[in-house]
Scaffold this motif. Structure first.
Motif, PDB file in Angstrom:
ATOM      1  N   GLU A   1       0.820  -1.216   0.000  1.00  0.00           N
ATOM      2  CA  GLU A   1       0.000   0.000   0.000  1.00  0.00           C
ATOM      3  C   GLU A   1       0.849   1.259   0.000  1.00  0.00           C
ATOM      4  OE1 GLU A   1      -3.030   0.044   2.991  1.00  0.00           O
ATOM      5  OE2 GLU A   1      -3.719  -1.965   2.441  1.00  0.00           O
ATOM      6  N   ASN A   2       2.028   1.183   0.601  1.00  0.00           N
ATOM      7  CA  ASN A   2       2.902   2.364   0.650  1.00  0.00           C
ATOM      8  C   ASN A   2       3.754   2.510  -0.619  1.00  0.00           C
ATOM      9  OD1 ASN A   2       4.855   0.410   0.925  1.00  0.00           O
ATOM     10  ND2 ASN A   2       5.590   1.118   2.926  1.00  0.00           N
ATOM     11  N   GLY A   3       3.599   1.573  -1.582  1.00  0.00           N
ATOM     12  CA  GLY A   3       4.323   1.658  -2.843  1.00  0.00           C
ATOM     13  C   GLY A   3       5.595   0.848  -2.899  1.00  0.00           C
ATOM     14  N   ASP A   4       6.018   0.290  -1.786  1.00  0.00           N
ATOM     15  CA  ASP A   4       7.223  -0.544  -1.763  1.00  0.00           C
ATOM     16  C   ASP A   4       6.947  -1.877  -2.455  1.00  0.00           C
ATOM     17  OD1 ASP A   4       8.541   1.400  -0.320  1.00  0.00           O
ATOM     18  OD2 ASP A   4       8.345   0.363   1.611  1.00  0.00           O
ATOM     19  N   TRP A   5       7.982  -2.470  -2.991  1.00  0.00           N
ATOM     20  CA  TRP A   5       7.875  -3.792  -3.604  1.00  0.00           C
ATOM     21  C   TRP A   5       8.125  -4.846  -2.537  1.00  0.00           C
ATOM     22  CZ3 TRP A   5       6.011  -4.557  -8.337  1.00  0.00           C
ATOM     23  CH2 TRP A   5       6.023  -3.498  -9.240  1.00  0.00           C
ATOM     24  N   MET A   6       7.301  -5.901  -2.565  1.00  0.00           N
ATOM     25  CA  MET A   6       7.418  -6.982  -1.591  1.00  0.00           C
ATOM     26  C   MET A   6       7.439  -8.325  -2.308  1.00  0.00           C
ATOM     27  SD  MET A   6       4.514  -5.703   1.110  1.00  0.00           S
ATOM     28  CE  MET A   6       4.645  -7.223   2.008  1.00  0.00           C
ATOM     29  N   LEU A   7       8.157  -9.274  -1.738  1.00  0.00           N
ATOM     30  CA  LEU A   7       8.144 -10.633  -2.248  1.00  0.00           C
ATOM     31  C   LEU A   7       6.742 -11.193  -2.054  1.00  0.00           C
ATOM     32  CD1 LEU A   7       9.934 -12.871  -3.456  1.00  0.00           C
ATOM     33  CD2 LEU A   7      10.389 -13.631  -1.115  1.00  0.00           C
ATOM     34  N   ALA A   8       6.173 -11.770  -3.107  1.00  0.00           N
ATOM     35  CA  ALA A   8       4.787 -12.225  -3.049  1.00  0.00           C
ATOM     36  C   ALA A   8       4.638 -13.707  -3.348  1.00  0.00           C
ATOM     37  CB  ALA A   8       3.948 -11.414  -4.038  1.00  0.00           C
ATOM     38  N   ARG A   9       5.732 -14.399  -3.523  1.00  0.00           N
ATOM     39  CA  ARG A   9       5.655 -15.794  -3.944  1.00  0.00           C
ATOM     40  C   ARG A   9       6.745 -16.594  -3.249  1.00  0.00           C
ATOM     41  NH1 ARG A   9       5.790 -17.385 -10.344  1.00  0.00           N
ATOM     42  NH2 ARG A   9       5.670 -19.625 -10.094  1.00  0.00           N
ATOM     43  N   ASP A  10       6.433 -17.817  -2.921  1.00  0.00           N
ATOM     44  CA  ASP A  10       7.408 -18.713  -2.325  1.00  0.00           C
ATOM     45  C   ASP A  10       8.462 -19.043  -3.377  1.00  0.00           C
ATOM     46  OD1 ASP A  10       8.852 -20.705  -1.094  1.00  0.00           O
ATOM     47  OD2 ASP A  10       7.130 -22.016  -0.732  1.00  0.00           O
ATOM     48  N   LEU A  11       9.712 -18.747  -3.100  1.00  0.00           N
ATOM     49  CA  LEU A  11      10.779 -18.977  -4.070  1.00  0.00           C
ATOM     50  C   LEU A  11      10.986 -20.456  -4.358  1.00  0.00           C
ATOM     51  CD1 LEU A  11      13.380 -16.286  -2.979  1.00  0.00           C
ATOM     52  CD2 LEU A  11      11.627 -16.156  -4.764  1.00  0.00           C
ATOM     53  N   GLU A  12      10.470 -21.329  -3.484  1.00  0.00           N
ATOM     54  CA  GLU A  12      10.526 -22.771  -3.739  1.00  0.00           C
ATOM     55  C   GLU A  12       9.645 -23.157  -4.921  1.00  0.00           C
ATOM     56  OE1 GLU A  12      12.179 -25.427  -2.345  1.00  0.00           O
ATOM     57  OE2 GLU A  12      13.394 -23.979  -1.253  1.00  0.00           O
ATOM     58  N   GLN A  13       8.712 -22.293  -5.267  1.00  0.00           N
ATOM     59  CA  GLN A  13       7.770 -22.579  -6.353  1.00  0.00           C
ATOM     60  C   GLN A  13       8.155 -21.879  -7.661  1.00  0.00           C
ATOM     61  OE1 GLN A  13       5.408 -24.838  -5.680  1.00  0.00           O
ATOM     62  NE2 GLN A  13       6.304 -24.896  -3.646  1.00  0.00           N
ATOM     63  N   LEU A  14       9.328 -21.307  -7.716  1.00  0.00           N
ATOM     64  CA  LEU A  14       9.773 -20.550  -8.887  1.00  0.00           C
ATOM     65  C   LEU A  14      11.073 -21.142  -9.411  1.00  0.00           C
ATOM     66  CD1 LEU A  14       9.179 -17.839 -10.494  1.00  0.00           C
ATOM     67  CD2 LEU A  14      10.910 -16.831  -9.021  1.00  0.00           C
ATOM     68  N   THR A  15      11.124 -21.381 -10.706  1.00  0.00           N
ATOM     69  CA  THR A  15      12.367 -21.882 -11.299  1.00  0.00           C
ATOM     70  C   THR A  15      13.118 -20.733 -11.964  1.00  0.00           C
ATOM     71  OG1 THR A  15      11.399 -22.345 -13.477  1.00  0.00           O
ATOM     72  CG2 THR A  15      11.243 -24.100 -11.799  1.00  0.00           C
ATOM     73  N   LEU A  16      14.390 -20.967 -12.209  1.00  0.00           N
ATOM     74  CA  LEU A  16      15.167 -19.980 -12.969  1.00  0.00           C
ATOM     75  C   LEU A  16      14.586 -19.809 -14.363  1.00  0.00           C
ATOM     76  CD1 LEU A  16      18.837 -20.825 -11.948  1.00  0.00           C
ATOM     77  CD2 LEU A  16      17.472 -18.849 -11.250  1.00  0.00           C
ATOM     78  N   ALA A  17      14.034 -20.879 -14.929  1.00  0.00           N
ATOM     79  CA  ALA A  17      13.411 -20.786 -16.253  1.00  0.00           C
ATOM     80  C   ALA A  17      12.210 -19.841 -16.216  1.00  0.00           C
ATOM     81  CB  ALA A  17      12.981 -22.167 -16.746  1.00  0.00           C
ATOM     82  N   ASP A  18      11.408 -19.909 -15.151  1.00  0.00           N
ATOM     83  CA  ASP A  18      10.274 -18.987 -15.010  1.00  0.00           C
ATOM     84  C   ASP A  18      10.762 -17.542 -15.031  1.00  0.00           C
ATOM     85  OD1 ASP A  18       8.500 -21.167 -14.616  1.00  0.00           O
ATOM     86  OD2 ASP A  18       8.725 -21.052 -12.434  1.00  0.00           O
ATOM     87  N   LEU A  19      11.788 -17.288 -14.260  1.00  0.00           N
ATOM     88  CA  LEU A  19      12.336 -15.941 -14.165  1.00  0.00           C
ATOM     89  C   LEU A  19      12.969 -15.500 -15.478  1.00  0.00           C
ATOM     90  CD1 LEU A  19      12.684 -13.671 -12.108  1.00  0.00           C
ATOM     91  CD2 LEU A  19      14.855 -14.706 -11.452  1.00  0.00           C
ATOM     92  N   TYR A  20      13.702 -16.395 -16.096  1.00  0.00           N
ATOM     93  CA  TYR A  20      14.384 -16.111 -17.356  1.00  0.00           C
ATOM     94  C   TYR A  20      13.376 -15.759 -18.453  1.00  0.00           C
ATOM     95  CZ  TYR A  20      17.502 -16.959 -21.353  1.00  0.00           C
ATOM     96  OH  TYR A  20      18.228 -16.848 -22.500  1.00  0.00           O
TER      97      TYR A  20
END
Length: 97
Positions: free
Chosen positions: A23-42
């Motif tokens: 709400e204050n405009g800051d960016w926050m981690l919103a996802r469990d990094l265990e559920q994200l692959t490098l391919a997803d990010l790439y």
């Protein structure tokens, strides 16, 4: 990194629900990094794997060292594969003109 590139990267990460705006405009981690692959990010960020060694900021801290090790694991085999000549792709006698 320019401000516009940073904003694009943040928006790409928001699109795959990795980050969200508080709400204050800051960016926050919103996802469990265990559920994200490098391919997803790439794929989501359209980043490229640099072939040359990278000089990352904060490379002396544990996160920087881990990031550099992960990048090296990707870039070193890629660097070797990119040494192939383009002509090697075509069978002998089948080179385009």
């Amino acid at each position: 990194m320019t401000d516009s590139l940073l904003q694009q990267l943040l928006c790409d990460m928001e699109r795959i629900a990795l980050l969200r705006r508080a709400e204050n405009g800051d960016w926050m981690l919103a996802r469990d990094l265990e559920q994200l692959t490098l391919a997803d990010l790439y794929e989501a960020t359209q980043l490229r794997i640099p072939v040359a060694e990278q000089h990352l900021p904060y490379r002396q801290d544990s996160l920087g060292q881990a990031a550099l090790a992960a990048l090296d694991e990707l870039r070193l085999p890629l660097r070797e594969k990119l040494k192939r000549r383009v002509s090697d792709i075509y069978p002998p006698g089948d080179t385009p003109r």
